[in-house]
Design a protein around this motif. Structure first.
Motif, PDB file in Angstrom:
ATOM      1  N   ASN A   1      -3.333  -1.683  48.960  1.00  0.00           N
ATOM      2  CA  ASN A   1      -3.629  -0.332  48.504  1.00  0.00           C
ATOM      3  C   ASN A   1      -3.505   0.622  49.687  1.00  0.00           C
ATOM      4  O   ASN A   1      -3.608   0.210  50.842  1.00  0.00           O
ATOM      5  N   ILE A   2      -3.267   1.855  49.379  1.00  0.00           N
ATOM      6  CA  ILE A   2      -3.060   2.822  50.458  1.00  0.00           C
ATOM      7  C   ILE A   2      -3.820   4.095  50.164  1.00  0.00           C
ATOM      8  O   ILE A   2      -4.141   4.394  49.021  1.00  0.00           O
ATOM      9  N   ASP A   3      -4.129   4.792  51.236  1.00  0.00           N
ATOM     10  CA  ASP A   3      -4.629   6.151  51.078  1.00  0.00           C
ATOM     11  C   ASP A   3      -3.711   7.080  51.878  1.00  0.00           C
ATOM     12  O   ASP A   3      -2.671   6.645  52.379  1.00  0.00           O
ATOM     13  N   GLY A   4      -4.113   8.321  51.997  1.00  0.00           N
ATOM     14  CA  GLY A   4      -3.249   9.289  52.676  1.00  0.00           C
ATOM     15  C   GLY A   4      -2.904   8.872  54.089  1.00  0.00           C
ATOM     16  O   GLY A   4      -1.769   9.011  54.545  1.00  0.00           O
TER      17      GLY A   4
ATOM     18  N   GLY B   1       0.397  15.578  44.032  1.00  0.00           N
ATOM     19  CA  GLY B   1      -0.870  15.359  43.348  1.00  0.00           C
ATOM     20  C   GLY B   1      -1.058  13.984  42.734  1.00  0.00           C
ATOM     21  O   GLY B   1      -2.061  13.732  42.066  1.00  0.00           O
ATOM     22  N   TYR B   2      -0.102  13.100  42.948  1.00  0.00           N
ATOM     23  CA  TYR B   2      -0.248  11.743  42.409  1.00  0.00           C
ATOM     24  C   TYR B   2      -1.401  11.031  43.099  1.00  0.00           C
ATOM     25  O   TYR B   2      -1.596  11.173  44.305  1.00  0.00           O
ATOM     26  N   ARG B   3      -2.162  10.260  42.335  1.00  0.00           N
ATOM     27  CA  ARG B   3      -3.303   9.581  42.943  1.00  0.00           C
ATOM     28  C   ARG B   3      -2.887   8.203  43.444  1.00  0.00           C
ATOM     29  O   ARG B   3      -2.382   7.385  42.703  1.00  0.00           O
ATOM     30  N   LEU B   4      -3.108   7.982  44.713  1.00  0.00           N
ATOM     31  CA  LEU B   4      -2.607   6.758  45.340  1.00  0.00           C
ATOM     32  C   LEU B   4      -3.335   5.521  44.854  1.00  0.00           C
ATOM     33  O   LEU B   4      -2.830   4.406  44.971  1.00  0.00           O
ATOM     34  N   GLU B   5      -4.529   5.690  44.268  1.00  0.00           N
ATOM     35  CA  GLU B   5      -5.266   4.512  43.777  1.00  0.00           C
ATOM     36  C   GLU B   5      -4.459   3.753  42.724  1.00  0.00           C
ATOM     37  O   GLU B   5      -4.602   2.542  42.574  1.00  0.00           O
ATOM     38  N   HIS B   6      -3.609   4.490  42.019  1.00  0.00           N
ATOM     39  CA  HIS B   6      -2.813   3.842  40.976  1.00  0.00           C
ATOM     40  C   HIS B   6      -1.834   2.827  41.537  1.00  0.00           C
ATOM     41  O   HIS B   6      -1.280   2.022  40.812  1.00  0.00           O
ATOM     42  N   LEU B   7      -1.600   2.899  42.818  1.00  0.00           N
ATOM     43  CA  LEU B   7      -0.608   2.010  43.409  1.00  0.00           C
ATOM     44  C   LEU B   7      -1.197   0.661  43.812  1.00  0.00           C
ATOM     45  O   LEU B   7      -0.478  -0.249  44.181  1.00  0.00           O
ATOM     46  N   ALA B   8      -2.514   0.565  43.755  1.00  0.00           N
ATOM     47  CA  ALA B   8      -3.155  -0.666  44.225  1.00  0.00           C
ATOM     48  C   ALA B   8      -2.665  -1.886  43.450  1.00  0.00           C
ATOM     49  O   ALA B   8      -2.443  -1.833  42.249  1.00  0.00           O
TER      50      ALA B   8
ATOM     51  N   ASN C   1       4.901   4.175  37.843  1.00  0.00           N
ATOM     52  CA  ASN C   1       3.716   3.529  37.314  1.00  0.00           C
ATOM     53  C   ASN C   1       3.770   2.016  37.451  1.00  0.00           C
ATOM     54  O   ASN C   1       2.865   1.321  37.061  1.00  0.00           O
ATOM     55  N   GLY C   2       4.861   1.534  38.029  1.00  0.00           N
ATOM     56  CA  GLY C   2       4.953   0.094  38.253  1.00  0.00           C
ATOM     57  C   GLY C   2       3.930  -0.325  39.289  1.00  0.00           C
ATOM     58  O   GLY C   2       3.803   0.296  40.329  1.00  0.00           O
ATOM     59  N   THR C   3       3.171  -1.334  39.004  1.00  0.00           N
ATOM     60  CA  THR C   3       2.137  -1.733  39.949  1.00  0.00           C
ATOM     61  C   THR C   3       2.725  -2.543  41.094  1.00  0.00           C
ATOM     62  O   THR C   3       2.008  -2.961  41.981  1.00  0.00           O
ATOM     63  N   TYR C   4       4.022  -2.781  41.047  1.00  0.00           N
ATOM     64  CA  TYR C   4       4.627  -3.544  42.143  1.00  0.00           C
ATOM     65  C   TYR C   4       5.276  -2.639  43.184  1.00  0.00           C
ATOM     66  O   TYR C   4       6.025  -3.092  44.023  1.00  0.00           O
ATOM     67  N   PHE C   5       4.967  -1.378  43.077  1.00  0.00           N
ATOM     68  CA  PHE C   5       5.633  -0.422  43.964  1.00  0.00           C
ATOM     69  C   PHE C   5       5.426  -0.747  45.433  1.00  0.00           C
ATOM     70  O   PHE C   5       6.377  -0.790  46.220  1.00  0.00           O
ATOM     71  N   LEU C   6       4.186  -1.010  45.803  1.00  0.00           N
ATOM     72  CA  LEU C   6       3.903  -1.253  47.215  1.00  0.00           C
ATOM     73  C   LEU C   6       4.564  -2.527  47.714  1.00  0.00           C
ATOM     74  O   LEU C   6       5.133  -2.570  48.800  1.00  0.00           O
ATOM     75  N   SER C   7       4.517  -3.567  46.895  1.00  0.00           N
ATOM     76  CA  SER C   7       5.175  -4.811  47.287  1.00  0.00           C
ATOM     77  C   SER C   7       6.664  -4.576  47.473  1.00  0.00           C
ATOM     78  O   SER C   7       7.277  -5.056  48.429  1.00  0.00           O
ATOM     79  N   LEU C   8       7.196  -3.823  46.556  1.00  0.00           N
ATOM     80  CA  LEU C   8       8.622  -3.517  46.622  1.00  0.00           C
ATOM     81  C   LEU C   8       8.925  -2.779  47.924  1.00  0.00           C
ATOM     82  O   LEU C   8       9.881  -3.096  48.641  1.00  0.00           O
TER      83      LEU C   8
END
Lengths: 508, 617
Positions: free
Chosen positions: A90-93, A57-64, A2-9
């Motif tokens: 942000n990412i999608d499938g 089933g995780y929603r990728l929008e949460h990663l934005a 749930n960390g919003t820095y996942f993508l940056s990381l």
């Protein structure tokens, strides 16, 4: 997660390796190589984790992620967010699949980099920088950020080719830089025009502004149909150079031949796909009407690419050149799929991007193993390799089969889906294109059989078959190629939602 | 049992992976893995067949790939045809596996050979079980891969390399027809499943043109795989592979896949007169065409290869004449007697180490088992009464006649004559007369090789009795679910068929057995015809000079365009930039007047542009 820095990381995790590498003396070859390899693991693990969660089933929008970054202009009559460039990811499938492909191929290419002969430290620094750029491209939420990441791939690639490449490496590096620089310049113009006219470069907002009549009224300056058409053409050329589309392909031939094979794995596996990604994301995403308008010609260009590459690959003397033209040819299938303008076609195009990424990387991995032992990849100077290197020869044959679209391997799925799409909308063009299916078999078998079958040409060489260490990445790729081929649903599922979105944009 | 029919192909697949992984260490014990796995396949196939005899069709499917809302499935179906084919394929494969243990003895890549056999058997069984066109296509290509690998098994031989490549490419040309036909059908029907396609063909969802077009396109695939004219040239060359491979792949199973495909899609073909006629004409023509080439060849395997092409033509003719049963029946009997002939030929080659029949002779006494076994196969293929080939060939002739293909009927009769002649020519040259080879120690093959031949010989006789006009048409009734139309065939057809085959045998005996007719009787009288036949109608040369050269020419032309035109334009652009840059740098000469002039011109240009575009770009 749930960390919003996942993508940056995820994107910047190779930075850790770069920093650590800075402290290793450059003479310590083993340490540098090992560290370089290990540094590619964090992004791989993170992306696989995200992929796994997504499948569950995780929603990728949460990663934005979204952070204000730079604001141009400060007019009071404009809203806060106008002319604001955010650092947003942000990412999608679709992007996720590309990210997984990137991080996977980077790790395997790092493993293949054991054959690099000099200045390992600089090599891996650039290598990791390249990875950041590639990952960023697929996660960028706005066009300016996309552009920055895209340029971030350009610079390390230039040095990787120019310094660690083969005999004619510098020329290859310059032509890479020139062609891609030109493409980037055109792309930049498109981005800036859009930015100036709309006040944003965010993809979703742009999409909204370009197509929603209400939002269109709020534009700083409206975009005429004609301008849109030209913007689309410019965008198409910019990414067409990257893909490449004939006649913009000359640069990539040199890169294929001159760059070290481990870098070509990334070049053919990921960098070319950025062209496809851009065409799909921005071409279809922002200019669906224009795309529809040109669909026929895109399909025709696809067929031209397919056949042109195939016929040229047929007469090449150098195996790397065969593979280079084969890449040109296979990128034609992406255009064929996109030109079909239906779900099957777009899915086929994306499948092809992934599948060709795997297959091209697989083949160049084998080239690196082969070249290490024979010091040549000229077809006529090889021959009968199956005798001395049965495993390598067998894998080469498997690669050829995957490339020519043998069912049970990923190449078939993409070829089939793309053609399935095109046959629905443009059956005549598609029928001409099927000639490419035969030609691919012809040139691939000619090249590979002349290298592996027949009387042994090289009794002088103490050619040993691939070692276990070398075999591991080879088998990982082979297993992936076969898995996608046997059970394509595992690739179709994560892409489904993204493709549906695009189809909505295209208006059914 | 039918629920687990999908396991049948998995046994040989396991054999493939297992032997690839550890076969090297197992050396020749690998054979037992292969034999055991195909035995299990065979037994399970038998169980499935018995289950199916009393039951009805079983079908199971799973989602394989989704495209938007379209779900493509993979699964398996046990229909009468499938169950029958499963048994035929697994049985022949099992026997060939046993035989190869003797034949391949001492080969360096013994285990690889068995691995490839496993892969091929897997693909063929998978093909037979497929419930839809797409899956059929997938296995269809895998079968091609298996064949390619086995033809090129002696990879260090230049000929084997060329033959493997040719086989793959020639069949692929046909496959593209299949590919297009399949996709066109999909967009018309909305599904790849056989049932849906048949339904659409029946209720008129498919237009007549579409039925004809797709049926013929798919038939092109069958033409490639089954070595029909004009894509037949790969099959004789495929004889470069080890002989057991020729028996399994290029006689009994893979080449029959084309026939099987047309049979599996039979309702589609029946819906179009044109498609049926195409199938019949191509089949009939190929039958005669290949038989004439077979008359003069001197390589034992090539004679058999051309006879295979010819017999496959018969099967196509049967299907095109509307007799589904006759096609499948002949496919079955042919599988047995042709496998027998190839295995016996392999036994001969094994003994004398040559394939040239001119260098054989006098082997009847030296090989007391192979000789009679080969004779049984020869009698069966020649259509001598009471042997299996007699019944199935008769069925085809009846079908052609009752369907009104008079010309094709007589072509088939002439072919039957040729077949009997060249097969007995082969027999007399190999086994009769005196010894013409230099092999001193000719001995009979070991039991591991003769046993499978004996089983096949029994089948080559017995298989005919599953469907005869005298004792009952069991196979036909079952394959058509009891709807088999008992044609009242004119009795003279059987008499004619018997007469021509006996005549052919008699003539061969005169020329090669008794030698009361000179052997060069034909070649000296019609030298041009003879050399035309000897050179297989120069088809290979024709392809090489047209398609082959054209492809190379196009490639070379494009390669020059690529190197000079495309690259040239890029250079030109680079040169333009270079020149303008040096022009620009020349302006920076330090003189204020120059700078002023440049500034002024630039400003003027901008103003003009803005004036023309109205400030709106």
């Amino acid at each position: 997660m749930n960390g919003t820095y996942f993508l940056s990381l995820l994107i910047f995790s190779p930075l850790l390796g770069m920093i650590l590498l800075a402290f290793v003396p450059k003479t310590q070859e083993r340490t540098v190589k090992l560290l370089g390899f290990l540094s590619t693991l964090p992004p791989l693990l993170l992306s696989l984790f995200a992929f796994w969660q997504y499948l569950r089933g995780y929603r990728l929008e949460h990663l934005a992620e979204k952070h204000d970054w730079v604001r141009f202009t400060d007019f009071p009559f404009l809203t806060e967010s106008t002319y604001l460039v955010r650092y947003e990811l942000n990412i999608d499938g679709f992007s996720l699949v590309m990210i997984v492909l990137t991080s996977l191929l980077t790790t395997l290419a790092a493993a293949a980099s054991i054959h690099i002969k000099k200045e390992w430290k600089g090599y891996f620094q650039l290598f990791l920088l390249l990875e950041i750029g590639m990952l960023g491209v697929f996660a960028a939420g706005n066009m300016i950020l996309f552009f920055i990441f895209l340029e971030m791939t350009l610079v390390p690639m230039f040095f990787l080719v120019g310094k660690w490449g083969g005999f004619d490496r510098e020329r290859a590096a310059y032509s890479y830089l020139l062609y891609n620089g030109l493409g980037s310049a055109i792309l930049l113009i498109v981005i800036l025009v859009l930015f100036a006219r709309t006040g944003t470069s965010n993809l979703e907002l742009l999409n909204e502004m370009l197509h929603n009549p209400v939002a269109q009224a709020q534009l700083i300056a409206p975009l005429s149909e004609e301008l849109r058409l030209w913007l689309f053409v410019a965008l198409f050329i910019a990414f067409g150079i990257k893909l490449p589309i004939v006649p913009f392909h000359r640069w990539m031939l040199r890169v294929h031949v001159e760059a070290p094979p481990s870098i070509v794995m990334l070049h053919a596996g990921v960098l070319l796909k950025i062209g496809a990604y851009g065409l799909i994301r921005f071409g279809i995403g922002l200019f669906p009407d224009q795309f529809r308008h040109f669909a026929f010609w895109i399909a025709v260009l696809g067929v031209i690419n397919l056949l042109y590459g195939a016929f040229l690959a047929f007469v090449q003397e150098e195996f790397k050149m065969v593979l280079a033209y084969s890449s040109v040819s296979h990128m034609g299938i992406i255009l064929i799929g996109l030109g079909a303008l239906n779900e099957a076609g777009i899915q086929g195009a994306i499948f092809q991007a992934v599948s060709h990424g795997l297959i091209a990387a697989f083949l160049f991995l084998l080239v690196s193993i082969l070249y290490e032992r024979t010091s040549t990849t000229t077809i006529d100077r090889l021959g009968g390799l199956a005798k001395v290197m049965p495993l390598t020869a067998g894998c080469l044959l498997a690669g050829a089969m995957a490339s020519l679209g043998l069912p049970g391997m990923s190449g078939f799925i993409s070829e089939f889906t793309a053609f399935l799409g095109l046959f629905q909308t443009k059956p005549v063009v598609a029928a001409i294109g099927t000639l490419g299916i035969i030609m691919t078999a012809v040139y691939m078998l000619r090249a590979v059989l002349n290298m592996t079958f027949g009387p042994s040409m090289r009794n002088d060489v103490q050619a040993l078959d691939m070692s276990t260490i070398e075999a591991i990445p080879v088998f990982i790729l082979l297993v992936l190629i076969v898995s996608v081929g046997v059970y394509p649903y595992m690739l179709a599922k994560p892409l489904q939602a993204a493709i549906e979105m695009m189809m909505n944009g295209l208006g059914g | 049992m039918m629920e687990i029919a999908w396991i049948v192909p998995l046994f040989p697949l396991f054999s493939f992976f297992f032997l690839l992984a550890v076969g090297k260490k197992m050396k020749e014990t690998s054979a037992y893995v292969g034999i055991l796995m195909t035995l299990l396949s065979f037994l399970l196939s038998l169980a499935v067949l018995f289950d199916r005899l009393g039951g009805s069709t079983y079908k199971a499917e799973h989602v394989w790939l989704t495209i938007g809302s379209v779900k493509l499935t993979a699964g398996f179906a046990v229909t009468a045809l499938n169950a029958w084919m499963l048994v035929v394929v697994s049985l022949v494969s099992f026997l060939v596996h046993i035989y190869s243990k003797g034949y391949m003895h001492g080969d360096e890549r013994f285990s690889v050979f068995y691995a490839y056999l496993g892969l091929f058997t897997f693909a063929m069984l998978g093909l037979v079980l497929s419930p839809n066109l797409l899956q059929t296509y997938v296995f269809w290509e895998l079968v091609g891969l298996g064949s390619f690998l086995l033809i090129g098994f002696y990879f260090y031989k230049e000929e084997a390399k060329a033959a493997a490549k040719k086989a793959f490419i020639m069949t692929r040309i046909g496959d593209v027809g299949f590919f297009i036909g399949m996709i066109l059908l999909f967009w018309q029907v909305g599904s790849f499943a056989y049932d849906d396609i048949f339904r659409a063909a029946e209720d008129g969802t498919l237009s007549q043109t579409m039925v004809t077009l797709t049926a013929i396109l798919i038939f092109i695939g069958a033409v490639g795989k089954s070595g029909q004219f004009p894509l037949h040239t790969w099959l004789p060359d495929a004889m470069e592979g080890p002989t057991p491979v020729s028996a399994l792949i290029h006689a009994a199973t893979m080449v029959a896949a084309g026939v099987y495909l047309v049979a599996a899609l039979f309702p589609l073909y029946e819906a179009s007169e044109t498609a049926m006629l195409t199938v019949a004409v191509v089949g009939g023509f190929t039958a005669l065409f290949a038989a004439t080439i077979g008359l003069v060849q001197t390589d034992i395997k090539r004679v058999l290869a051309y006879s295979t092409v010819s017999q496959l033509g018969y099967m196509m003719l049967a299907l095109g004449s509307g007799s589904y049963v006759a096609g499948i029946f002949h496919l079955t009997t042919h599988a047995f007697f042709k496998a027998l002939l190839f295995l016996a030929a392999g036994s001969v080659i094994h003994a004398v180490h040559t394939q040239d029949i001119e260098k054989m002779g006098g082997l009847w006494r030296k090989m007391p088992l192979t000789g009679p076994l080969f004779l049984i196969g020869t009698l069966a293929i020649s259509g001598v009464p009471l042997f299996s080939g007699f019944f199935s060939k008769d069925e085809i002739l009846v079908a052609a006649w009752t369907h009104g293909h008079v010309a094709l009927f007589w072509i088939a009769v002439v072919t039957a004559f040729f077949t009997a002649f060249y097969m007995f020519r082969l027999f007399f040259l190999v086994f009769g007369g005196e010894k013409r080879h230099d092999e001193k120690d000719v001995h009979e093959a070991p039991a591991v090789m003769t046993l499978p031949m004996i089983v096949l010989a029994v089948l080559a006789v017995a298989a005919g009795y599953v469907h005869t006009p005298w004792f009952g048409t069991f196979l036909g009734d079952w394959l058509t679910d009891g709807a088999y139309a008992h044609e009242t065939a004119p009795g003279w057809i059987m008499a004619v068929a018997t007469a021509v085959s006996l005549l052919g045998i008699f003539l061969a005996w005169l020329m090669y057995g008794k030698r009361s007719l000179a052997r060069d009787w034909l070649s000296s009288r019609v030298p041009y015809t003879y050399s035309l036949l000897w050179n297989k109608y120069y088809i290979d040369e024709l392809y090489m000079r047209t398609v082959g050269y054209a492809a190379t020419a196009i490639s070379l032309l494009l390669s020059y365009i690529d190197r000079f035109v495309v690259e040239g334009i890029a250079r030109l652009i680079a040169a333009t930039v270079h020149t303008s840059a040096s022009l620009g740098s020349r302006m920076q000469n330090g003189q204020v007047q120059m700078y002023g002039a440049v500034t002024f011109v630039g400003l003027a240009l901008l103003v003009v542009i803005l004036a023309f575009t109205g400030g709106y770009l």
